[in-house]
Design a protein around this motif. Structure first.
Motif, PDB file in Angstrom:
ATOM      1  N   HIS A   1       7.361   7.513   2.176  1.00 34.27           N
ATOM      2  CA  HIS A   1       6.010   8.055   2.184  1.00 34.27           C
ATOM      3  C   HIS A   1       5.916   9.568   1.994  1.00 34.27           C
ATOM      4  O   HIS A   1       4.813  10.078   1.778  1.00 34.27           O
TER       5      HIS A   1
ATOM      6  N   ASP B   1       2.068  -0.773  -4.843  1.00 31.00           N
ATOM      7  CA  ASP B   1       2.822  -0.353  -3.675  1.00 31.00           C
ATOM      8  C   ASP B   1       3.803   0.760  -4.003  1.00 31.00           C
ATOM      9  O   ASP B   1       4.359   1.390  -3.108  1.00 31.00           O
TER      10      ASP B   1
ATOM     11  N   TYR C   1       1.932   6.342  -3.692  1.00 34.01           N
ATOM     12  CA  TYR C   1       1.567   6.744  -2.340  1.00 34.01           C
ATOM     13  C   TYR C   1       0.669   7.975  -2.394  1.00 34.01           C
ATOM     14  O   TYR C   1       0.752   8.785  -3.313  1.00 34.01           O
TER      15      TYR C   1
ATOM     16  N   SER D   1      -3.754   6.590   1.077  1.00 29.07           N
ATOM     17  CA  SER D   1      -3.144   5.274   1.254  1.00 29.07           C
ATOM     18  C   SER D   1      -2.369   5.222   2.570  1.00 29.07           C
ATOM     19  O   SER D   1      -2.319   4.193   3.237  1.00 29.07           O
TER      20      SER D   1
ATOM     21  N   THR E   1      -4.882   4.505   5.348  1.00 30.54           N
ATOM     22  CA  THR E   1      -5.370   3.129   5.432  1.00 30.54           C
ATOM     23  C   THR E   1      -4.281   2.137   5.817  1.00 30.54           C
ATOM     24  O   THR E   1      -4.521   1.205   6.593  1.00 30.54           O
ATOM     25  N   THR E   2      -3.070   2.319   5.296  1.00 30.84           N
ATOM     26  CA  THR E   2      -2.019   1.319   5.520  1.00 30.84           C
ATOM     27  C   THR E   2      -1.171   1.587   6.751  1.00 30.84           C
ATOM     28  O   THR E   2      -0.570   0.675   7.296  1.00 30.84           O
ATOM     29  N   ASN E   3      -1.111   2.830   7.204  1.00 23.29           N
ATOM     30  CA  ASN E   3      -0.247   3.165   8.338  1.00 23.29           C
ATOM     31  C   ASN E   3      -1.023   3.603   9.573  1.00 23.29           C
ATOM     32  O   ASN E   3      -0.781   3.107  10.669  1.00 23.29           O
TER      33      ASN E   3
ATOM     34  N   SER F   1      -4.003   1.042  10.629  1.00 26.67           N
ATOM     35  CA  SER F   1      -3.454  -0.254  11.043  1.00 26.67           C
ATOM     36  C   SER F   1      -2.948  -0.219  12.479  1.00 26.67           C
ATOM     37  O   SER F   1      -2.622  -1.255  13.050  1.00 26.67           O
TER      38      SER F   1
END
Length: 332
Positions: free
Chosen positions: A53, A123, A126, A130, A133-135, A138
Motif C-alpha cells: 500500500h 486490485d 492503490y 482506496s 475504503t478498503t482498510n 472496514s
C-alpha cells in the motif's frame, strides 16, 4: 538526502512512537495536535501490507526545516534540507537533524497504466482513497469513531451554533520516521539565516548539549531542544475527508458519488426526536487533491487560537460526550 517537494508534510515539535502515528489514522479537527485531539489510531501495517500500500524511501543525514507560511520564513535552502510546514506554534522555526530514517507515503493510482486502460485487476492499483475504503472503513473501531463524531457534528445543538460548519477530519497518508534525531528551535529574529547555511547548521549542532544555544547570524539564536535516539515519527502528511451529509430517500444512498457511506445516530440533542432518526446518512471519501495550501487555508480559517474555533470545538466536544453516554436505544 536530496530536498523534495514535501510541503504537504507537517513537522512536529516532538516525535511520536511509530505505533501512535500510523498510516490511515484519523484526527478530528486538530491535525497539529494529533495525539491530544480526538483520534483513531489505525493498526501499524506489517511489512507485506506496507509494501502493498505504500512507497518507502530510506534516507540518511536528514535535515527537516519546519516553518509556517502564515509568518515570514527564515528561508533555509540547500540540497540536504527538506522544507516542511510547521504543525504548531507558528511563531517559531524548527529544524530536525537525523542520522537516518524512512519516508513513507500511501501509493497513488498509476496514471500511466490508467491512461493505457491496463487490463490488470483493479486490485493492482492503490490510492489514499482506496486505502480509506478498503482498510480504514472496514475496521469497526474507525466506523464507530466516525459515526460518533459525525452524528454529533450533525446534531441540532451543533448545527444551530453561529459558527457551525462541516467537521474537519484528517487521515494520515504519509510520515517521516527518523532515528538519532536532534531538534533545534529558533529563539529570536532569524533574519540572519541565508541560503546555503545547511552545512553550518549541521556542523554547529554536533557538539551542542540539550538546552544549549547555537548562534547563526547577528540576530539568530537557536536552542537545542531535544535528542531522541529511538525511531519516532517527526513529520506527517494528512488528507481531509470529504464528508457529505445526506437525507436518505426511497432510493437509499444510491445517488451518492462518494465511495463509501454510513448511517448516523438519531439526534438525541434535538427536541424533534425524529430529526435524523434513521433518515440521515453520510457519504465518505477524500478531498480530490493533497494540496498544502488546503491545510494553510484551513489554518487561516480556523486559526489555532481563534475564539470562534475554540467555541466550535467546545460545542462539538460537548455534543460528542452526550452521544457517548446516551443509552444505545436512544441512538437507533
Amino acid at each position: 538526502m536530496g530536498a523534495g517537494d514535501d510541503s504537504s508534510f507537517f513537522l512536529y515539535g516532538m516525535g511520536e512512537k511509530p505505533e501512535a502515528l500510523t498510516l490511515g489514522s484519523l484526527v478530528l479537527e486538530k491535525y497539529w495536535k494529533p495525539m491530544v485531539a480526538r483520534h483513531y489510531t489505525h493498526d501499524l501495517l506489517g511489512d507485506d501490507a506496507l509494501r502493498e500500500h505504500a512507497y518507502s524511501t530510506n534516507i540518511k543525514d536528514a535535515v527537516l526545516h519546519g516553518s509556517s507560511r502564515l509568518t515570514p520564513s527564515v528561508g533555509l535552502e540547500g540540497g540536504d534540507i527538506v522544507n516542511l510546514n510547521l504543525a504548531y506554534n507558528k511563531d517559531l522555526e524548527r529544524i530536525v537533524v537525523a542520522e537516518k530514517g524512512t519516508r513513507v507515503i500511501l501509493k497513488e493510482y498509476s496514471i500511466f497504466y490508467t491512461a493505457l486502460k491496463c487490463s490488470c485487476s483493479d486490485d493492482a492499483f492503490y490510492s489514499p482513497e482506496s486505502f480509506l475504503t478498503t482498510n480504514v472503513l472496514s475496521d469497526p473501531r474507525a466506523q464507530q469513531k466516525l459515526k460518533l463524531w459525525l452524528s454529533a457534528a450533525n446534531s441540532a445543538y451543533v448545527l444551530n451554533f453561529k459558527f457551525a460548519r462541516r467537521p474537519k477530519i484528517w487521515m494520515l497518508t504519509g510520515l517521516y520516521l527518523l532515528e538519532e534525531a536532534r531538534t533545534v528551535v529558533s529563539r529570536g529574529k532569524s533574519v540572519g539565516i541565508s541560503t546555503g547555511v545547511s552545512s553550518s547548521i549541521v556542523g554547529a549542532l554536533s557538539g551542542v548539549p540539550v538546552g544549549g544555544f547555537v548562534k547563526l547570524g547577528v540576530e539568530s539564536s537557536w536552542q537545542m531542544a531535544m535528542q531522541v535516539s529511538e525511531p519516532h515519527v517527526w513529520a506527517a502528511q494528512f488528507r481531509l475527508l470529504d464528508a457529505q451529509f445526506i437525507k436518505m430517500g426511497k432510493g437509499g444512498v444510491d445517488d451518492v458519488k462518494l465511495p463509501a457511506s454510513m448511517g448516523l445516530y438519531r439526534d438525541v440533542m434535538s427536541v424533534n426526536t425524529a430529526r435524523g432518526g434513521g433518515s440521515q446518512s453520510i457519504g465518505l471519501g477524500l478531498e480530490d487533491e493533497n494540496r498544502p495550501e488546503q491545510m494553510e487555508e484551513s489554518a487561516e480559517e480556523d486559526d489555532q487560537d481563534s475564539p470562534e474555533l475554540e467555541e466550535y470545538e467546545k460545542r462539538l466536544e460537548q455534543a460528542i460526550k452526550v452521544f457517548e453516554t446516551a443509552p444505545k436505544h436512544f441512538l437507533q
